[in-house]
Design an enzyme around this catalytic site. Structure first.
Site, PDB file in Angstrom:
ATOM      1  N   ASP A  91      15.354   6.332  -9.070  1.00 23.39           N
ATOM      2  CA  ASP A  91      14.042   6.979  -9.001  1.00 23.39           C
ATOM      3  C   ASP A  91      13.895   7.993 -10.140  1.00 23.39           C
ATOM      4  OD1 ASP A  91      11.532   7.609  -7.806  1.00 23.39           O
ATOM      5  OD2 ASP A  91      12.437   9.390  -6.932  1.00 23.39           O
ATOM      6  N   LEU A 116       6.344  -2.351  -4.351  1.00 24.89           N
ATOM      7  CA  LEU A 116       7.228  -2.558  -3.190  1.00 24.89           C
ATOM      8  C   LEU A 116       8.599  -1.907  -3.419  1.00 24.89           C
ATOM      9  CD1 LEU A 116       6.388  -6.353  -2.702  1.00 24.89           C
ATOM     10  CD2 LEU A 116       5.589  -4.457  -1.267  1.00 24.89           C
ATOM     11  N   LYS A 129       8.844   0.995 -11.162  1.00 25.83           N
ATOM     12  CA  LYS A 129      10.239   1.237 -11.511  1.00 25.83           C
ATOM     13  C   LYS A 129      10.992   1.798 -10.323  1.00 25.83           C
ATOM     14  CE  LYS A 129      10.611   5.029 -11.398  1.00 25.83           C
ATOM     15  NZ  LYS A 129      10.400   6.027 -10.303  1.00 25.83           N
ATOM     16  N   CYS A 177       0.822  -1.208   0.000  1.00 25.20           N
ATOM     17  CA  CYS A 177       0.000   0.000   0.000  1.00 25.20           C
ATOM     18  C   CYS A 177       0.861   1.264   0.000  1.00 25.20           C
ATOM     19  CB  CYS A 177      -0.948  -0.017   1.198  1.00 25.20           C
ATOM     20  SG  CYS A 177      -2.196  -1.310   1.052  1.00 25.20           S
ATOM     21  N   ALA A 178       1.889   1.273  -0.828  1.00 27.90           N
ATOM     22  CA  ALA A 178       2.741   2.462  -0.963  1.00 27.90           C
ATOM     23  C   ALA A 178       1.915   3.623  -1.521  1.00 27.90           C
ATOM     24  CB  ALA A 178       3.912   2.155  -1.896  1.00 27.90           C
ATOM     25  N   ILE A 209       2.392   5.398  -4.071  1.00 27.07           N
ATOM     26  CA  ILE A 209       2.209   5.287  -5.525  1.00 27.07           C
ATOM     27  C   ILE A 209       1.040   4.347  -5.866  1.00 27.07           C
ATOM     28  CG2 ILE A 209       3.972   3.455  -5.740  1.00 27.07           C
ATOM     29  CD1 ILE A 209       3.750   6.096  -8.394  1.00 27.07           C
TER      30      ILE A 209
END
Lengths: 361, 361
Positions: B188, B80, B103, B15-16, B18
């Protein structure tokens, strides 16, 4: 005293294409007039006068020396090939003529130092022909650069200057000849990139200059295209510039700060003569969910009363009139700006010529 | 069969932040639904479901394994930390779940190859979460890149991706932790720059990748900011990218060809969701007297029916439905694009870690 009274009287050494633009700028500048033009032949100079509709009062000379000996000439504009700058700029200074010198200023900083020394010891003004410094857009962007809230610290700068000349250029043009303008794309297009980068760094010289190992040369070894990396170690600031005779026309600079950024696509020659724009963003963050920005780019338009070349001539003549009419000392700031650019140019060339090693300044 | 029939049923691993955006995209995409979400605790997953107003039909799991064992889940989205991608993407493929992977795809290409191999041998679709490829603006710019008259040969590319996170980011965020996302700003922000550059080169790998000696790291040695140079020797094409957690927000790409150029300031996340622009110039030369351009920049606006993330999900689900409903083989093009980016990313990291030497690919 009004600008129009007692204007600065220019002599032009050489009838290069670029001289047409500066003749127009002198005519547009309220404190300047063309007093004399010269070429290696009187005929060529006459043709230039006709083609550019110069006044019949303008003197036409078949050699450069006569311009320097004419006591009615206050200042000279020198658009000669770079390899001839040292000789004619020094001679002009010795003859007490103020010097507006086309860029690149010299083949190397040792030559430029001789020119600057000659100007200083003879009490004449020096300025190079980088016209974009004089556009009011540049001053407006400068205010941004100095704003700690809107812009913050300069982190990185990217500048590109390129054009794709016709095939004949690669045969004929002085910028492709090792003995005339051996600096090639680095001296021509690259000069502007270097100037833009140094301007954004308030003319502080970088710690190192490194040409990247992707430099294209012509058969005479003159650089046609290169990419150069500049690093200010203390500030942790970087800059990259790309200059080329092999790419579509660009003349851009992007300056990225810690809290803002701006970019210009037409830095050297604005798209239009009467106004120019820059694009600015400050305090931008992703919007919620990362599906947009909380602040987007603004286009800021800056109007100018005169074309940037005329503003350059006007500023040069203002300084000359100060010296001539009020015995004010020459302003050495412009020579300092030229010198910083020349130092970086020399380092970039040394790096490209020496296996792309970093050159410490 | 209409898109709405038999939609692809997604499970979300983690549940990030993003994941919120991709949940919205799945709901917006006509051929996709959210079937299950998961977190390391049921409570956290429940909170996520409430916060994002997910349907009560969505299953909520307190671990990732259960999602992979649920036969009603067709595909998984994996947001993740990068260090967990190998384990969970391979396991998902083995459980015959199609894989949409955030990514950077992996810590290195060896890991990514294991993921791609697992997807291939299990007949499942792979795609990474680079959403900008799916915006119709990208296709329009692609047409330009392929136009020999309007654009010509690619000469140089510049891309910048940066943002200035709040101070807490540098304490807490996984992107600053060597053991979670050791690729830092390179993995990132840099991932997008690399993708944009490779896209402009039609995914041809460069000959060399060189990190420039101006790389800032945090106390754990994770890259916070760097500049990288790419060179295609045969094409004499160069590219530079700058990625940073220390600068104002940028996500730009400028592509300079022999006869045209274009640039975009909001590549990764367009300013607006319903349309986006690029700026294009072609065949520009100095106007007479060098006081303007004969052709100036055009802003081209491209409208999109769905947000780019939804277009990405829609494309992914279209491929999954092809496999599921019509036994079409997985499309390996997307894995190839991810792999090219990962190869360049690895080389950039190797160069930065190894004294900024050029890495031959």
């Amino acid at each position: 005293m009004a600008d129009e009274e007692n204007p600065v009287r220019f002599g032009i050494l050489g009838c290069a294409e670029i001289a047409r633009k500066i003749c127009r700028a002198i005519n547009l500048s309220p404190n300047s007039i063309i007093q004399a033009i010269s070429s290696r032949s009187t005929e060529k100079a006459k043709q230039f006068a006709i083609k550019n509709s110069l006044s019949e009062l303008v003197k036409v000379y078949g050699n450069y020396e006569t311009v320097l000996d004419d006591p009615s000439v206050d200042a000279v504009y020198i658009p000669l090939p770079t390899s001839l700058h040292l000789k004619w700029a020094v001679l002009a200074a010795q003859k007490k003529k103020h010097v507006l010198l086309e860029k690149p200023t010299a083949l190397n900083v040792e030559e430029l130092d001789q020119i600057l020394e000659a100007c200083e010891s003879n009490g004449v003004q020096f300025m190079d022909g980088s016209m974009w410094y004089h556009h009011p857009r540049t001053s407006r962007m400068n205010e941004l650069l100095l704003d700690p809230k809107l812009f913050g610290q300069v982190r990185t700068i990217y500048s590109s200057s390129s054009y794709l000349p016709p095939p004949q250029f690669f045969e004929d043009d002085i910028r492709t000849k090792a003995d005339l303008d051996g600096l090639g794309a680095l001296g021509d297009a690259g000069w502007y990139c270097i100037g833009a980068i140094l301007w954004a760094m308030n003319y502080k010289l970088p710690t190192t200059v490194t040409a990247l190992p992707a430099t294209t040369r012509n058969s005479s070894g003159v650089i046609m295209s290169t990419t150069v990396f500049l690093h200010w170690e203390q500030e942790e600031t970087t800059a990259i510039f790309y200059c080329s005779f092999l790419s579509h026309e660009t003349m851009s600079v992007s300056v990225l700060g810690s809290t803002g950024s701006f970019h210009v696509e037409d830095l050297i020659i604005p798209y239009e003569e009467s106004s120019a724009t820059y694009n600015f963003t400050s305090g931008a963050c992703f919007a919620d969910l990362h599906i947009g920005w909380n602040a987007t780019e603004q286009e800021v338009r800056v109007h100018n009363e005169l074309p940037q070349e005329a503003l350059m001539v006007k500023e040069f003549s203002r300084l000359v009139k100060g010296i001539k009419d009020f015995k004010i000392r020459p302003d050495t700031r412009w020579g300092g700006i030229s010198r910083a650019s020349q130092v970086v140019l020399d380092a970039a060339k040394a790096s490209a010529d020496g296996g792309f090693k970093s050159i410490y300044i």
